[in-house]
Structures are given as structure tokens and as C-alpha cells.
Design an enzyme around this catalytic site. Structure first.
Site, PDB file in Angstrom:
ATOM      1  N   CYS A 371       5.791  15.441 -20.325  1.00  0.00           N
ATOM      2  CA  CYS A 371       5.489  14.891 -19.015  1.00  0.00           C
ATOM      3  C   CYS A 371       6.786  14.624 -18.227  1.00  0.00           C
ATOM      4  CB  CYS A 371       4.620  13.645 -19.136  1.00  0.00           C
ATOM      5  SG  CYS A 371       3.750  13.256 -17.592  1.00  0.00           S
ATOM      6  N   HIS A 474       0.107  14.929 -22.647  1.00  0.00           N
ATOM      7  CA  HIS A 474       0.284  13.800 -23.567  1.00  0.00           C
ATOM      8  C   HIS A 474      -0.657  13.972 -24.755  1.00  0.00           C
ATOM      9  CE1 HIS A 474       2.855  11.288 -21.068  1.00  0.00           C
ATOM     10  NE2 HIS A 474       2.059  11.485 -20.038  1.00  0.00           N
TER      11      HIS A 474
END
Length: 528
Positions: A371, A474
Site C-alpha cells: 500500500c 493488505h
């Protein structure tokens, strides 16, 4: 069904929520767990109680009015219309409440944590209401707007109470912060508004338990003292008979009943920690083999992404604290998520970690970005609207031929697809506001196949030499097959670890632990 709204001002979006459309009476009993401070174990105790009461056949729901954490989970938002592409709407809540929902054996809901604060600076946070971003504001502004958040908070609680037999409510920080009482939305003011009985939790491991409990009693006014139905001593190690006289003193000075002691739970590290305070404790890695180093960024987010790797016996994963270099014998550097990408790029440079990482790559080492960590690997990160901080741009590490601009609506997507590149299933979620472009995306890390005949979606990027990879997903390493394939590709020994089964076993062990340490019938009798 009509929407209710108030305007917080200071550039934040209006507080809009859809009240419950039914006048069905509250079905559930409720019990609130407050703490003498942060990190006393409230979240874990609530998870244990949720599973223990669920095993007894009760319909249980967790609730935390306000959570402050950069560890968040993507959850369904049944109140919002579908996205433009027809997929169900999604929101976000604290990961602790998502774990507690799992303990209750139900899907998580935006109503389990209606207000989520995601710290971006030392004095400001992003404010998320019922899964959706209201905006960013300094603490003083949030302090003024909190009263406007109480109606949707109470509505969310009533929704859960209408479908459950028992709601276990978690407070935040300390319930004795009386200077915040007038604007409180998560401790004693909420208990007053909802008529909640309160159990106060003290932490013996950190010391000062007697002072913390008696001090809490001294600070509360008479009405709030009367809401407390007892106290629990948590995280005890050793011979409890030595502390028993202290409990007699606490009870004599507070008139609060002693409800029990919860001994130290050895498997606590098998469950995700709620906030980065857990990273301040000494490393307890038990693996050996592949050496993985993770710089501890100032606004690290969703750091439980690394829990599955840390659980692998063939992996030695260590968080690198500020003031320490990345070890020279590191095999893989992982850049984790962050709430403020540009600010944490500055932290990388202030700590000299950028030099360490570039040297690591020159010497043949590998780097993974997740991310925000993925964004940091590119040429530049731009934030023209100042969403994460002052407007501007910051050079990235230049290890991937990509660039990122922060802006637009937050992307909240759950992932469950087959990765054609590895041939393994990938599960996880996306949660970001940046949009990444550049030639580097033409070498994707994954090709995600939905299995519906549509073209697979390219995800992430890989450097030309294959040693630097990044992705927005994630929870990527929680996919057992994908994690095993990745470990083998980087030359490590993959195990047969079933991470989901490991987490489930830890929840069962936690429920056993709570059953063995507390009188659950007595606690249930106190709920009302």
C-alpha cells in the site's frame, strides 16, 4: 426513511446518517468494559468474552463507539447503495472490532465501530463515520464536533442491540478523563446515555494497578461511580495470593466488587494487536532462516499484514525501531502501510533507512512495498490537495517506475481471486486514496482472475530484475498458498502453516482462558 445531518464545519463533510427505520425495542442486555488507561487489554478481553458467550448459545455483538487506530478492516456497508460497478458498498472499522465480530462468528458491520479516528499527525486525524471518511481535522476541531456524532453512535448501538442477546461495549483509553466528560462519546457519557453497567479493567503487568483503580474512583463523580458494577485485574503473572490483600483495599476504598483476575494469556501474540503500541515491546520472533526487516514508520498502518510472515518458522521478522539501521544481513525489506505516505518518506530519509534500502538493493537484496510502502517505491508521491498533510510532492525511492497522486474517493475493496502469475488464491483488501500510474505497472506482481470470464486485473508492479515488488493489497501474506509460493521464490523454506486456523485456535484458547479465569454467569447477570 429520512437522513439526519449536522454540519461540523472546518471543511469537513456534513455528518449524515440514516436512522433505524424500525421502532423495535432493544433486545439485548449490554455490559461495558472500560480501562484505567490505554493498552490494558480491553480489546482482547472483549474478544474473549464475545467468543465465550457465543459458545454458550447467545447472539453476541461487539461495540466500540470511537476507536483511534490506523489498523482498519474493510467491511460491508448495507446502508449505502452499491458502487458504480454494481459491487456492494464497503466501509471501514477498526481491526479490533473486526476480530471481535469474528469471535462472535458473525460478519463485521460498520455499526460495531461507528467512529474511527486514523491519526495522521501528532495533533490531527482522519475522521471516519459509519465506514465513510468525513475528512481530516485537528484534535481541537474534533473535540468541538463530537457532540454531533452521538446520535449516529447511539443509533448504531441500537441496531446491534435489536438483533442480539448481548452487546459487549468497549470503552476507549481511560474512563476517568473527566476533563473530557462533557464531550465524551465513548466512556461514561455514553454509559449514561445508553444505561450501561460498567466494569473497570486494570493492568497488573504495567504496575500501579491499585493507584489506577482507586484513582479512577476518586476522579469520577457519584453518578458515574454508581455505574461501575465491579473491577477486573488483567494480565496477572505469579502467585495471586500476594496481590489479594490489594484487592481487599481497592474494594474497601471504592465499594466496587472484585470480579476476578485474568492471568497472563500466553497466546496473545497469535491475535492481531490493535495499535502500534505493541511494536514498542521487544521483538519476540521465533523463526529462523529468511531475515525480514520492517522499518517502523511514524504512522504505520495495518501492520498486522506482517503477522503471517512472523508466524512462519522459516522467517525471522524484525521491526526496525527509529535510531537503528536496517541490519546488513537482511534478505528482504518490507515497507508497510502508512497513513501519511509523504511524511513517512521523510522519516525514511531522516533515519537513513533510504540509504540502507538502496544499498540493500544494490547488493542483491529484495524489497516489498504494501500500500503506502508500494507508493514509496516509486519516483514521486504527489498530494496537490493536501489530503494527508501540507500540499506538495515528495521524491520516492525510485525503485519502481511508477508515480502516485493522493486524491479522489477512498478505494475500499475486498479481494478474493486467483492470481494467475503464482497460480494461488489471493485474499485481502484495498484501502487507499492514492492512484498510481507509470510504465512499471506493465510488469504487474499479480494477475487477479475473478473466475467469471472477465479479463484478469493487473495488480502491483515488479522491477525489471524481479527483486522489488509492490501492491496495494493488505492481508496479502495471510493467503497461505500465495505466501508459500512467495517464500519459495525468495529462497526460503515454506511451512504448512494454516494462518486462519491458527487465529481461530487462538480465539478458542482465549475463550477457554476467560472461562477459566472469570465467573461468566456473574458477568452476564450484571449486564442489563
Amino acid at each position: 426513511m429520512s437522513d439526519s445531518a449536522t454540519t461540523p464545519g472546518d471543511g469537513l463533510a456534513p455528518i449524515i446518517y440514516t436512522p433505524r427505520s424500525t421502532d423495535a425495542p432493544r433486545r439485548a442486555r449490554a455490559l461495558m468494559i472500560q480501562g484505567t488507561s490505554s493498552d490494558v487489554g480491553k480489546s482482547m478481553l472483549v474478544a474473549g468474552l464475545c467468543r465465550a458467550f457465543t459458545r454458550r448459545g447467545l447472539v453476541v455483538r461487539p461495540f466500540k463507539a470511537q476507536n483511534m487506530s490506523n489498523n482498519a478492516a474493510v467491511v460491508p456497508d448495507a446502508d449505502a447503495p452499491p458502487e458504480a460497478d454494481g459491487t456492494p458498498a464497503r466501509g471501514e472499522i477498526g481491526r479490533a472490532q473486526a476480530l471481535q465480530a469474528r469471535a462472535c462468528k458473525v460478519a463485521p458491520s460498520i455499526h460495531m465501530n461507528p467512529v474511527l479516528l486514523k491519526p495522521q499527525t501528532n495533533i490531527g486525524s482522519q475522521v471516519v463515520l459509519r465506514g465513510r471518511v468525513l475528512g481530516n481535522c485537528p484534535a481541537r476541531t474534533y473535540h468541538r464536533m463530537r457532540k454531533g456524532l452521538m446520535p449516529p453512535i447511539m443509533d448504531s448501538f441500537e441496531r446491534l442491540a435489536a438483533e442480539a442477546d448481548l452487546v459487549i461495549v468497549e470503552g476507549a483509553g481511560s474512563g476517568a478523563e473527566i476533563y473530557l466528560r462533557a464531550s465524551d462519546i465513548t466512556n461514561m457519557h455514553l454509559a449514561e446515555r445508553l444505561g450501561l453497567p460498567v466494569v473497570v479493567l486494570g493492568d497488573l503487568d504495567r504496575g500501579g494497578t491499585m493507584a489506577a483503580l482507586v484513582g479512577t474512583h476518586a476522579l469520577l463523580d457519584e453518578a458515574d461511580r454508581a455505574r461501575v458494577v465491579g473491577y477486573i485485574v488483567n494480565k496477572f503473572r505469579g502467585d495471586f495470593s500476594l496481590f489479594e490483600p490489594a484487592c481487599g483495599t481497592i474494594t474497601a476504598m471504592t465499594n466496587w466488587p472484585f470480579l476476578g483476575v485474568v492471568r497472563w494469556f500466553e497466546e496473545a501474540d497469535r491475535l492481531p494487536a490493535e495499535d502500534s503500541l505493541a511494536l514498542e515491546r521487544p521483538a519476540t520472533g521465533v523463526g529462523s532462516g529468511l531475515k525480514v526487516a520492517v522499518p517502523r514508520l511514524s504512522r504505520v498502518a495495518n501492520f498486522d499484514d506482517l503477522d503471517p510472515l512472523a508466524a512462519e518458522p522459516g522467517v525471522d521478522l524484525r521491526w526496525v525501531s527509529p535510531g537503528h539501521p536496517i541490519p546488513a544481513d537482511t534478505d528482504v525489506v518490507v515497507l508497510p502501510g502508512s497513513k501519511t505516505t509523504r511524511a513517512d518518506l521523510d522519516v525514511l530519509r531522516q533515519q537513513g533507512w533510504d540509504v540502507d534500502i538502496l544499498a540493500h538493493v544494490r547488493h542483491g537484496g529484495r524489497v516489498v512495498g504494501l500500500c503506502a510502502g508500494f507508493q514509496m517505491l516509486g519516483r514521486v508521491v504527489r498530494d496537490p490537495a493536501g489530503i494527508e498533510g501540507p500540499a506538495g510532492e515528495t521524491p520516492g525511492l525510485g525503485l519502481l517506475d511508477i508515480e502516485t497522486e493522493i486524491g479522489g474517493d477512498k478505494r475500499l475493496v475486498e479481494i478474493d481471486r486467483l492470481d494467475r502469475n503464482s497460480g494461488r488464491r489471493v485474499t485481502g483488501y484495498e484501502m487507499h486514496m492514492g492512484r498510481t500510474t507509470g510504465p512499471g505497472l506493465e510488469r504487474p506482481w499479480m494477475m487477479l482472475d475473478a473466475g467469471d470470464g472477465s479479463a484478469p486485473r493487473a495488480e502491483g508492479a515488479v522491477s525489471a530484475d524481479g527483486r522489488v515488488t509492490g501492491s496495494y493489497i493488505h492481508g496479502l501474506f495471510g493467503s497461505d498458498g500465495f505466501r508459500s509460493a512467495w517464500l519459495e521464490r525468495v529462497g526460503a523454506q515454506a511451512s504448512a502453516l494454516d494462518f486462519e486456523a491458527r487465529t481461530e485456535a487462538a480465539l478458542e484458547a482465549l475463550a477457554d482462558h476467560v472461562e477459566a479465569n472469570l465467573d461468566l454467569d456473574a458477568l452476564l447477570a450484571l449486564a442489563r
